[in-house]
Motif scaffolding. Structure first.
Motif, PDB file in Angstrom:
ATOM      1  N   LEU A 183      53.284  19.312  88.154  1.00  0.00           N
ATOM      2  CA  LEU A 183      52.424  18.226  87.676  1.00  0.00           C
ATOM      3  C   LEU A 183      50.947  18.592  87.791  1.00  0.00           C
ATOM      4  N   VAL A 184      50.581  19.234  88.897  1.00  0.00           N
ATOM      5  CA  VAL A 184      49.192  19.670  89.056  1.00  0.00           C
ATOM      6  C   VAL A 184      48.840  20.709  88.006  1.00  0.00           C
ATOM      7  N   THR A 185      49.756  21.646  87.751  1.00  0.00           N
ATOM      8  CA  THR A 185      49.511  22.683  86.744  1.00  0.00           C
ATOM      9  C   THR A 185      49.337  22.069  85.362  1.00  0.00           C
ATOM     10  N   ALA A 186      50.185  21.099  85.024  1.00  0.00           N
ATOM     11  CA  ALA A 186      50.071  20.438  83.721  1.00  0.00           C
ATOM     12  C   ALA A 186      48.732  19.711  83.589  1.00  0.00           C
ATOM     13  N   ALA A 187      48.305  19.038  84.656  1.00  0.00           N
ATOM     14  CA  ALA A 187      47.031  18.331  84.619  1.00  0.00           C
ATOM     15  C   ALA A 187      45.863  19.304  84.483  1.00  0.00           C
ATOM     16  N   ALA A 188      45.917  20.418  85.222  1.00  0.00           N
ATOM     17  CA  ALA A 188      44.856  21.418  85.133  1.00  0.00           C
ATOM     18  C   ALA A 188      44.822  22.058  83.750  1.00  0.00           C
ATOM     19  N   TRP A 189      45.988  22.287  83.163  1.00  0.00           N
ATOM     20  CA  TRP A 189      46.045  22.852  81.804  1.00  0.00           C
ATOM     21  C   TRP A 189      45.368  21.911  80.814  1.00  0.00           C
ATOM     22  N   ARG A 190      45.664  20.616  80.939  1.00  0.00           N
ATOM     23  CA  ARG A 190      45.047  19.649  80.024  1.00  0.00           C
ATOM     24  C   ARG A 190      43.532  19.616  80.213  1.00  0.00           C
ATOM     25  N   ARG A 191      43.087  19.753  81.424  1.00  0.00           N
ATOM     26  CA  ARG A 191      41.659  19.683  81.681  1.00  0.00           C
ATOM     27  C   ARG A 191      40.928  20.940  81.222  1.00  0.00           C
ATOM     28  N   HIS A 192      41.484  22.109  81.525  1.00  0.00           N
ATOM     29  CA  HIS A 192      40.756  23.355  81.323  1.00  0.00           C
ATOM     30  C   HIS A 192      41.058  24.049  79.993  1.00  0.00           C
ATOM     31  N   VAL A 193      42.276  23.886  79.493  1.00  0.00           N
ATOM     32  CA  VAL A 193      42.674  24.659  78.313  1.00  0.00           C
ATOM     33  C   VAL A 193      42.571  23.853  77.026  1.00  0.00           C
ATOM     34  N   GLU A 194      43.146  22.674  76.989  1.00  0.00           N
ATOM     35  CA  GLU A 194      43.198  21.923  75.737  1.00  0.00           C
ATOM     36  C   GLU A 194      41.826  21.643  75.128  1.00  0.00           C
ATOM     37  N   PRO A 195      40.780  21.356  75.926  1.00  0.00           N
ATOM     38  CA  PRO A 195      39.462  21.168  75.298  1.00  0.00           C
ATOM     39  C   PRO A 195      38.927  22.444  74.642  1.00  0.00           C
ATOM     40  N   ARG A 196      39.380  23.609  75.073  1.00  0.00           N
ATOM     41  CA  ARG A 196      38.894  24.863  74.504  1.00  0.00           C
ATOM     42  C   ARG A 196      39.604  25.199  73.197  1.00  0.00           C
ATOM     43  N   VAL A 197      40.806  24.646  73.006  1.00  0.00           N
ATOM     44  CA  VAL A 197      41.562  24.927  71.782  1.00  0.00           C
ATOM     45  C   VAL A 197      42.042  23.609  71.180  1.00  0.00           C
ATOM     46  N   PRO A 198      41.133  22.758  70.728  1.00  0.00           N
ATOM     47  CA  PRO A 198      41.513  21.424  70.270  1.00  0.00           C
ATOM     48  C   PRO A 198      42.408  21.420  69.043  1.00  0.00           C
ATOM     49  N   GLY A 199      42.413  22.510  68.280  1.00  0.00           N
ATOM     50  CA  GLY A 199      43.259  22.552  67.090  1.00  0.00           C
ATOM     51  C   GLY A 199      44.620  23.150  67.330  1.00  0.00           C
ATOM     52  N   SER A 200      44.972  23.468  68.569  1.00  0.00           N
ATOM     53  CA  SER A 200      46.231  24.134  68.877  1.00  0.00           C
ATOM     54  C   SER A 200      47.310  23.149  69.315  1.00  0.00           C
ATOM     55  N   THR A 201      48.341  23.009  68.493  1.00  0.00           N
ATOM     56  CA  THR A 201      49.496  22.201  68.896  1.00  0.00           C
ATOM     57  C   THR A 201      50.257  22.882  70.019  1.00  0.00           C
ATOM     58  N   ALA A 202      50.317  24.206  69.976  1.00  0.00           N
ATOM     59  CA  ALA A 202      51.054  24.960  70.995  1.00  0.00           C
ATOM     60  C   ALA A 202      50.502  24.690  72.387  1.00  0.00           C
ATOM     61  N   ALA A 203      49.175  24.559  72.497  1.00  0.00           N
ATOM     62  CA  ALA A 203      48.573  24.299  73.802  1.00  0.00           C
ATOM     63  C   ALA A 203      49.053  22.970  74.367  1.00  0.00           C
ATOM     64  N   ARG A 204      49.267  21.986  73.508  1.00  0.00           N
ATOM     65  CA  ARG A 204      49.749  20.687  73.973  1.00  0.00           C
ATOM     66  C   ARG A 204      51.224  20.724  74.328  1.00  0.00           C
ATOM     67  N   VAL A 205      51.971  21.610  73.689  1.00  0.00           N
ATOM     68  CA  VAL A 205      53.382  21.771  74.030  1.00  0.00           C
ATOM     69  C   VAL A 205      53.537  22.261  75.468  1.00  0.00           C
ATOM     70  N   VAL A 206      52.617  23.109  75.917  1.00  0.00           N
ATOM     71  CA  VAL A 206      52.712  23.671  77.265  1.00  0.00           C
ATOM     72  C   VAL A 206      52.665  22.568  78.318  1.00  0.00           C
ATOM     73  N   ALA A 207      51.649  21.731  78.278  1.00  0.00           N
ATOM     74  CA  ALA A 207      51.530  20.661  79.271  1.00  0.00           C
ATOM     75  C   ALA A 207      52.682  19.672  79.158  1.00  0.00           C
ATOM     76  N   SER A 208      53.094  19.361  77.926  1.00  0.00           N
ATOM     77  CA  SER A 208      54.217  18.428  77.745  1.00  0.00           C
ATOM     78  C   SER A 208      55.495  19.002  78.338  1.00  0.00           C
ATOM     79  N   GLY A 209      55.717  20.306  78.141  1.00  0.00           N
ATOM     80  CA  GLY A 209      56.905  20.938  78.695  1.00  0.00           C
ATOM     81  C   GLY A 209      56.919  20.920  80.210  1.00  0.00           C
ATOM     82  N   LEU A 210      55.774  21.188  80.827  1.00  0.00           N
ATOM     83  CA  LEU A 210      55.699  21.183  82.286  1.00  0.00           C
ATOM     84  C   LEU A 210      55.932  19.776  82.844  1.00  0.00           C
ATOM     85  N   ASN A 211      55.387  18.770  82.169  1.00  0.00           N
ATOM     86  CA  ASN A 211      55.608  17.389  82.613  1.00  0.00           C
ATOM     87  C   ASN A 211      57.073  16.990  82.464  1.00  0.00           C
TER      88      ASN A 211
END
Length: 233
Positions: free
Chosen positions: A84-112
């Motif tokens: 859960l911490v990893t998913a939250a950190a991914w959303r905070r640090h990674v998703e804002p850097r790649v806002p057009g990437s659906t794959a980036a959102r799949v990562v956090a959703s999968g971990l949750n």
């Protein structure tokens, strides 16, 4: 898929600017992988069972060592917290850097999703530690009642790792298609995904993801922390 990259952190050492800081948050993902491997595979409730581990008859229920179940439960819940911490950190640090990437959102959703499923799986380990023979409430159920928890633990803490496999697919896409993750992580991810995927198709064994995905998390997230991926650079 398109992506954008934020301004780099820090600057060149010796040029009057602060050097880039080491990125440490992915190490929570690496820790989740290592602890998950121990809690799922090495502390499987049958690990302390005498005789043939492939036999799951009712006669085997009272051979379970409740200590393995207790340790697997405690390590498992710590694994869930790290996911859960990893998913939250991914959303905070990674998703804002790649806002057009659906794959980036799949990562956090999968971990949750994995955290939710594994909460149940590891919870059944805890139940086995309580109600198994030698547990503090081993008289709460008869042998048939304990057998229900025995069966739930067959794949209980294994199935949830499928969601981590889906998250791994997102990182593989980011590495090999979007080039925001180091390519070696992408190819390593593909190699780690293949055995369970083939097993799903050929044998329909739902828990195979737990064999490779914890190892994948330990290696891939360490690579993100120490390597030169765009999303963490």
């Amino acid at each position: 898929m398109t992506y954008t990259e934020s301004a780099p952190v820090g600057g060149r050492a010796g040029a009057g600017e602060a050097p880039a800081r080491r990125i440490l948050w992915p190490l929570t993902g690496a820790a989740a992988g290592l602890l998950g491997l121990v809690s799922t595979v090495f502390l499987d409730v049958r690990a302390g069972q005498s005789g043939d581990l492939d036999e799951m008859t009712i006669a085997k229920v009272d051979d379970i060592d409740v200590l393995y179940s207790r340790l697997g439960f405690l390590g498992g819940f710590m694994t869930v917290a790290l996911l859960l911490v990893t998913a939250a950190a991914w959303r905070r640090h990674v998703e804002p850097r790649v806002p057009g990437s659906t794959a980036a959102r799949v990562v956090a959703s999968g971990l949750n999703a994995a955290a939710g499923a594994l909460t149940l799986g590891y919870g059944w380990k805890g139940a086995m530690a309580i109600y198994g023979k030698g547990g503090p409430e081993d008289d709460a159920f008869d042998q048939q009642g304990r057998y229900v928890y025995y069966m739930l633990n067959d794949f209980g803490a294994w199935i949830g790792w499928f969601a981590v496999l889906v998250a791994a697919g997102g990182i593989a896409w980011m590495a090999l298609r979007e080039r925001t993750v180091s390519r070696w992580i992408g190819w390593f991810t593909v190699a780690a995904m293949l055995p369970p995927v083939v097993g799903f198709v050929v044998m329909s064994v739902p828990g195979l993801g737990a064999i490779t995905m914890p190892i994948w998390m330990a290696v891939a997230f360490t690579g993100l922390a120490l390597g030169k991926s765009t999303i963490t650079r």
